[in-house]
Design a protein around this motif. Structure first.
Motif, mmCIF file in Angstrom:
data_model
loop_
_atom_site.group_PDB
_atom_site.id
_atom_site.type_symbol
_atom_site.label_atom_id
_atom_site.label_comp_id
_atom_site.label_asym_id
_atom_site.label_seq_id
_atom_site.Cartn_x
_atom_site.Cartn_y
_atom_site.Cartn_z
ATOM 1 N N SER A 54 -9.069 -58.723 56.226
ATOM 2 C CA SER A 54 -9.855 -58.287 57.382
ATOM 3 C C SER A 54 -11.304 -58.708 57.309
ATOM 4 O O SER A 54 -12.068 -58.443 58.216
ATOM 5 N N VAL A 55 -11.703 -59.364 56.231
ATOM 6 C CA VAL A 55 -13.096 -59.766 56.096
ATOM 7 C C VAL A 55 -13.410 -60.867 57.102
ATOM 8 O O VAL A 55 -12.789 -61.915 57.097
ATOM 9 N N GLN A 56 -14.386 -60.599 57.983
ATOM 10 C CA GLN A 56 -14.750 -61.561 59.012
ATOM 11 C C GLN A 56 -16.162 -62.082 58.835
ATOM 12 O O GLN A 56 -16.533 -63.050 59.487
ATOM 13 N N VAL A 57 -16.971 -61.428 58.002
ATOM 14 C CA VAL A 57 -18.363 -61.843 57.888
ATOM 15 C C VAL A 57 -18.741 -62.176 56.457
ATOM 16 O O VAL A 57 -19.895 -62.138 56.089
ATOM 17 N N GLY A 58 -17.776 -62.493 55.623
ATOM 18 C CA GLY A 58 -18.069 -62.847 54.243
ATOM 19 C C GLY A 58 -18.738 -64.192 54.123
ATOM 20 O O GLY A 58 -18.487 -65.099 54.910
ATOM 21 N N ARG A 59 -19.583 -64.352 53.108
ATOM 22 C CA ARG A 59 -20.278 -65.617 52.922
ATOM 23 C C ARG A 59 -19.302 -66.766 52.721
ATOM 24 O O ARG A 59 -19.494 -67.852 53.254
ATOM 25 N N ASP A 60 -18.264 -66.549 51.923
ATOM 26 C CA ASP A 60 -17.369 -67.644 51.605
ATOM 27 C C ASP A 60 -16.543 -68.094 52.804
ATOM 28 O O ASP A 60 -15.979 -69.180 52.811
ATOM 29 N N GLY A 189 -21.901 -49.914 65.716
ATOM 30 C CA GLY A 189 -20.745 -50.097 66.593
ATOM 31 C C GLY A 189 -20.249 -51.537 66.517
ATOM 32 O O GLY A 189 -21.048 -52.474 66.577
ATOM 33 N N TRP A 190 -18.938 -51.711 66.376
ATOM 34 C CA TRP A 190 -18.389 -53.036 66.101
ATOM 35 C C TRP A 190 -18.666 -54.018 67.226
ATOM 36 O O TRP A 190 -18.979 -55.190 66.990
ATOM 37 N N GLY A 191 -18.580 -53.559 68.489
ATOM 38 C CA GLY A 191 -18.824 -54.457 69.607
ATOM 39 C C GLY A 191 -20.246 -54.981 69.616
ATOM 40 O O GLY A 191 -20.489 -56.173 69.813
ATOM 41 N N GLY A 192 -21.212 -54.102 69.396
ATOM 42 C CA GLY A 192 -22.605 -54.522 69.373
ATOM 43 C C GLY A 192 -22.919 -55.427 68.202
ATOM 44 O O GLY A 192 -23.686 -56.391 68.331
ATOM 45 N N VAL A 193 -22.330 -55.121 67.037
ATOM 46 C CA VAL A 193 -22.541 -55.962 65.861
ATOM 47 C C VAL A 193 -22.002 -57.373 66.111
ATOM 48 O O VAL A 193 -22.660 -58.372 65.807
ATOM 49 N N LEU A 194 -20.817 -57.463 66.685
ATOM 50 C CA LEU A 194 -20.246 -58.777 66.978
ATOM 51 C C LEU A 194 -21.097 -59.533 67.997
ATOM 52 O O LEU A 194 -21.294 -60.744 67.875
ATOM 53 N N LEU A 197 -24.144 -60.924 66.148
ATOM 54 C CA LEU A 197 -23.797 -62.052 65.288
ATOM 55 C C LEU A 197 -23.420 -63.275 66.106
ATOM 56 O O LEU A 197 -23.758 -64.406 65.750
ATOM 57 N N GLN A 198 -22.727 -63.067 67.208
ATOM 58 C CA GLN A 198 -22.364 -64.194 68.057
ATOM 59 C C GLN A 198 -23.606 -64.885 68.616
ATOM 60 O O GLN A 198 -23.615 -66.095 68.832
ATOM 61 N N ALA A 199 -24.663 -64.097 68.829
ATOM 62 C CA ALA A 199 -25.925 -64.654 69.325
ATOM 63 C C ALA A 199 -26.835 -65.126 68.198
ATOM 64 O O ALA A 199 -27.935 -65.587 68.458
ATOM 65 N N GLY A 200 -26.396 -64.976 66.942
ATOM 66 C CA GLY A 200 -27.206 -65.412 65.815
ATOM 67 C C GLY A 200 -28.364 -64.495 65.502
ATOM 68 O O GLY A 200 -29.372 -64.933 64.945
ATOM 69 N N VAL A 201 -28.241 -63.200 65.838
ATOM 70 C CA VAL A 201 -29.318 -62.231 65.635
ATOM 71 C C VAL A 201 -29.041 -61.418 64.374
ATOM 72 O O VAL A 201 -27.966 -60.807 64.256
ATOM 73 N N PRO A 202 -29.977 -61.350 63.430
ATOM 74 C CA PRO A 202 -29.776 -60.533 62.226
ATOM 75 C C PRO A 202 -29.817 -59.048 62.553
ATOM 76 O O PRO A 202 -30.383 -58.639 63.571
ATOM 77 N N LEU A 203 -29.230 -58.246 61.648
ATOM 78 C CA LEU A 203 -28.987 -56.840 61.934
ATOM 79 C C LEU A 203 -29.562 -55.911 60.871
ATOM 80 O O LEU A 203 -29.627 -56.266 59.695
ATOM 81 N N ILE A 204 -29.937 -54.718 61.310
ATOM 82 C CA ILE A 204 -30.223 -53.594 60.427
ATOM 83 C C ILE A 204 -29.298 -52.481 60.885
ATOM 84 O O ILE A 204 -29.346 -52.067 62.049
ATOM 85 N N VAL A 205 -28.411 -52.018 59.993
ATOM 86 C CA VAL A 205 -27.346 -51.113 60.402
ATOM 87 C C VAL A 205 -27.514 -49.748 59.745
ATOM 88 O O VAL A 205 -27.599 -49.638 58.525
ATOM 89 N N ALA A 206 -27.542 -48.713 60.590
ATOM 90 C CA ALA A 206 -27.602 -47.326 60.132
ATOM 91 C C ALA A 206 -26.291 -46.667 60.530
ATOM 92 O O ALA A 206 -26.195 -45.993 61.551
ATOM 93 N N GLY A 207 -25.245 -46.894 59.739
ATOM 94 C CA GLY A 207 -23.914 -46.390 60.058
ATOM 95 C C GLY A 207 -23.644 -45.062 59.390
ATOM 96 O O GLY A 207 -23.725 -44.959 58.172
ATOM 97 N N GLY A 208 -23.270 -44.038 60.185
ATOM 98 C CA GLY A 208 -23.060 -42.725 59.598
ATOM 99 C C GLY A 208 -21.753 -42.059 59.937
ATOM 100 O O GLY A 208 -21.481 -40.965 59.464
#
Length: 281
Positions: A54-60, A189-194, A197-208
């Motif tokens: 399920s890893v979709q954003v791994g470096r490798d 939220g997964w939709g917003g994160v995607l 990333l699709q727009a090439g914007v870096p993220l700061i995530v406060a997931g609780g």
């Protein structure tokens, strides 16, 4: 100085190959990254484990140096190409000004004029502004950035008086907004994160809650952003994270590489083919 609690998890990528052990719904779980009392322990594999499939954003998974491509098509592909192209800002500015008749707020042209744009959102589920929106605005009030908040449907007046450098709306179209954004602060939220990333914007995530702590870990592990390890961070932690992401171009570079990989993956047409293939077996 980098806050040691702001997680980039670059040394823990191998941990994602084990089975999932995090129960984000259990606040008493000592391995639950939503628990602010749980210290950042890089030796704790339970904090970062999940299925390798399920890893979709791994470096490798995404080759370093991949160029952002416009081949994704539509608004998302356009956003990805704008985020990675030298002329992106000017093109996006022209489009933003032309979109004034599309129901966008009157302050929209300020996006093209700002030195940096920080987008803050809590999605549409966990919408208490005291969790993230207000701390972000308060912490960034004295910074030379434009803070753009979305409330997820609530009247922006519920935020109270806005700092001079903050703007707010119930909703904003991400396909128009994200090409202007330098960093997105989100509750994971997964939709917003995607979309980011699709727009090439870096993220700061406060997931609780729910899957958001796991999403935060994956973002940090990928190198495209930071994990604040709580759903209600203090203003000082948000500011430190914004300063770190804006000051380190590697975060945007990684977000751009993931954007390119998402475009190459084929999107909806490939997903439809795969689903139809399973149904016809």
């Amino acid at each position: 100085m980098t806050d040691p609690d702001l997680r980039s998890d670059t040394a823990d990528r191998s941990d994602l190959s084990t089975s999932a052990q995090i129960d984000p719904a259990d606040p008493a779980d000592p391995a639950d990254p939503a628990d602010p009392a749980d210290p950042a322990d890089p030796a704790d594999p339970a904090d970062r484990s999940s299925s390798a499939e399920s890893v979709q954003v791994g470096r490798d998974a995404f080759p370093a140096g991949a160029a952002v491509s416009a081949s994704a098509g539509g608004p998302a592909g356009e956003a990805a190409s704008l985020a990675g192209s030298p002329g992106g800002t000017a093109n996006a500015a022209g489009r933003a000004l032309a979109a004034g008749s599309a129901g966008l707020p009157e302050w929209w042209p300020e996006l093209a004029e700002a030195r940096a744009v920080v987008h803050v959102t809590q999605g549409t589920l966990d919408v208490d502004p005291a969790d993230l929106l207000r701390p972000a605005m308060q912490g960034l009030a004295d910074r030379d950035v434009l803070v753009v908040c979305t409330t997820g449907g609530a009247d922006p007046a519920t935020l109270g008086p806005l700092p001079a450098n903050a703007r707010a709306a119930a909703f904003l179209p991400h396909d128009l907004l994200l090409p202007h954004v330098d960093v997105m602060v989100t509750n994971g939220g997964w939709g917003g994160v995607l979309a980011a990333l699709q727009a090439g914007v870096p993220l700061i995530v406060a997931g609780g809650s729910l899957d958001k702590p796991e999403v935060a870990r994956r973002v940090a592990w990928s190198g495209a952003g930071l994990d604040l390890r709580t759903g209600s961070p203090k203003s000082s932690r948000i500011v430190a994270a914004v300063d770190q992401v804006l000051g380190d171009p590697s975060f945007r570079a990684r977000a751009g590489e993931i954007s390119a990989a998402m475009a190459v993956a084929g999107g909806v047409p490939v997903a439809v083919d795969l689903i139809e293939g399973l149904l016809t077996r």
